[in-house]
Design an enzyme around this catalytic site. Sequence first.
Site, PDB file in Angstrom:
ATOM      1  N   CYS B  33       0.827  -1.223   0.000  1.00  0.00           N
ATOM      2  CA  CYS B  33       0.000   0.000   0.000  1.00  0.00           C
ATOM      3  C   CYS B  33       0.848   1.254   0.000  1.00  0.00           C
ATOM      4  O   CYS B  33       0.320   2.366  -0.110  1.00  0.00           O
ATOM      5  CB  CYS B  33      -0.924   0.003   1.219  1.00  0.00           C
ATOM      6  SG  CYS B  33      -1.980  -1.433   1.282  1.00  0.00           S
ATOM      7  N   HIS B  80     -13.097   9.159  -8.703  1.00  0.00           N
ATOM      8  CA  HIS B  80     -12.066   9.323  -9.739  1.00  0.00           C
ATOM      9  C   HIS B  80     -11.007  10.342  -9.338  1.00  0.00           C
ATOM     10  O   HIS B  80     -10.516  11.098 -10.174  1.00  0.00           O
ATOM     11  CB  HIS B  80     -12.689   9.714 -11.094  1.00  0.00           C
ATOM     12  CG  HIS B  80     -13.478   8.612 -11.716  1.00  0.00           C
ATOM     13  ND1 HIS B  80     -14.807   8.416 -11.435  1.00  0.00           N
ATOM     14  CD2 HIS B  80     -13.131   7.648 -12.589  1.00  0.00           C
ATOM     15  CE1 HIS B  80     -15.248   7.361 -12.112  1.00  0.00           C
ATOM     16  NE2 HIS B  80     -14.242   6.878 -12.813  1.00  0.00           N
ATOM     17  N   GLU B 129     -13.211  -1.134   1.314  1.00  0.00           N
ATOM     18  CA  GLU B 129     -12.234  -0.861   0.247  1.00  0.00           C
ATOM     19  C   GLU B 129     -12.039  -2.121  -0.599  1.00  0.00           C
ATOM     20  O   GLU B 129     -11.702  -2.040  -1.767  1.00  0.00           O
ATOM     21  CB  GLU B 129     -10.909  -0.326   0.806  1.00  0.00           C
ATOM     22  CG  GLU B 129     -10.155  -1.291   1.695  1.00  0.00           C
ATOM     23  CD  GLU B 129      -8.799  -0.763   2.150  1.00  0.00           C
ATOM     24  OE1 GLU B 129      -8.588   0.459   2.151  1.00  0.00           O
ATOM     25  OE2 GLU B 129      -7.951  -1.597   2.514  1.00  0.00           O
TER      26      GLU B 129
END
Lengths: 112, 143
Positions: B33, B80, B129
């Site tokens: 990550c 986005h 997520e």
Amino acid sequence: MYGLAVNTHGHNYVVEVSLKGEPDPVTGMILDLKELKEILNRQVVAPYDHRFLNYEVPPFDRVVPTTENIARDIWQRLEPHLRQENGRLYAVRVYETADLYVDYFGDEPCST
Amino acid sequence: MFHVTRRYEFPASHRLHSSQLSDDENSRLYGKCNNPYGHGHNYIVEVSVRGPLDPVSGRAVDSRLLDELVKREVLERFGHTDLNADVNFATVVPTSENLAAQICSLLKRNWSTVFPGEWPRLEKIRIAETPRNIFAIRADEIE
């Protein structure tokens, strides 16, 4: 007020029924799931399934069949049959679609 | 009292990197990550609202008003985008914990623009997520 929902339309309602309690010391269960299934079929699925709620399923001849009102009606149909010594009905969740659902926990006061 | 939950989805990217740690420490703590170029998620956000039934409409919340608020404050803001570039994450790492708190705070702050009355109230935010990593925060836990 209701937009497209004023037109008669259908949903594949999904209902989740939760019980809360202590497992019976002998069976290890709060309620036998077979018994729960029979109660659900008898009290909810049989009267609701493939029915036109507004015409055929009281109280929706008088009450708007919003998902909130359906969740409460299902609670009221089930609750008297799920009063165990070791547990009871905890929650009714009704999915109108995968993206919209209502949880009802009985008659909670609207405290702040 | 009824609890109504509505589910929304938006894609965004983030990189987990704390300015209070060295590059090596970041890499060890966050692993993949911490990839310098970031990575994306299709975040699924559940917004739960509670309130009594409106006696006229038979509903606890007008989901179109909720959609309008969530679209404006969450989907258009974060959808986005690179979360690390958002001003809300200038000082905190854009983990999904912090994202849940930011979303909850944005909705809470702007709640009265669409729901000026006492009810319905924002109850909680739940954000996934991935299907296995899910984070939740109650509205009364934050400002």
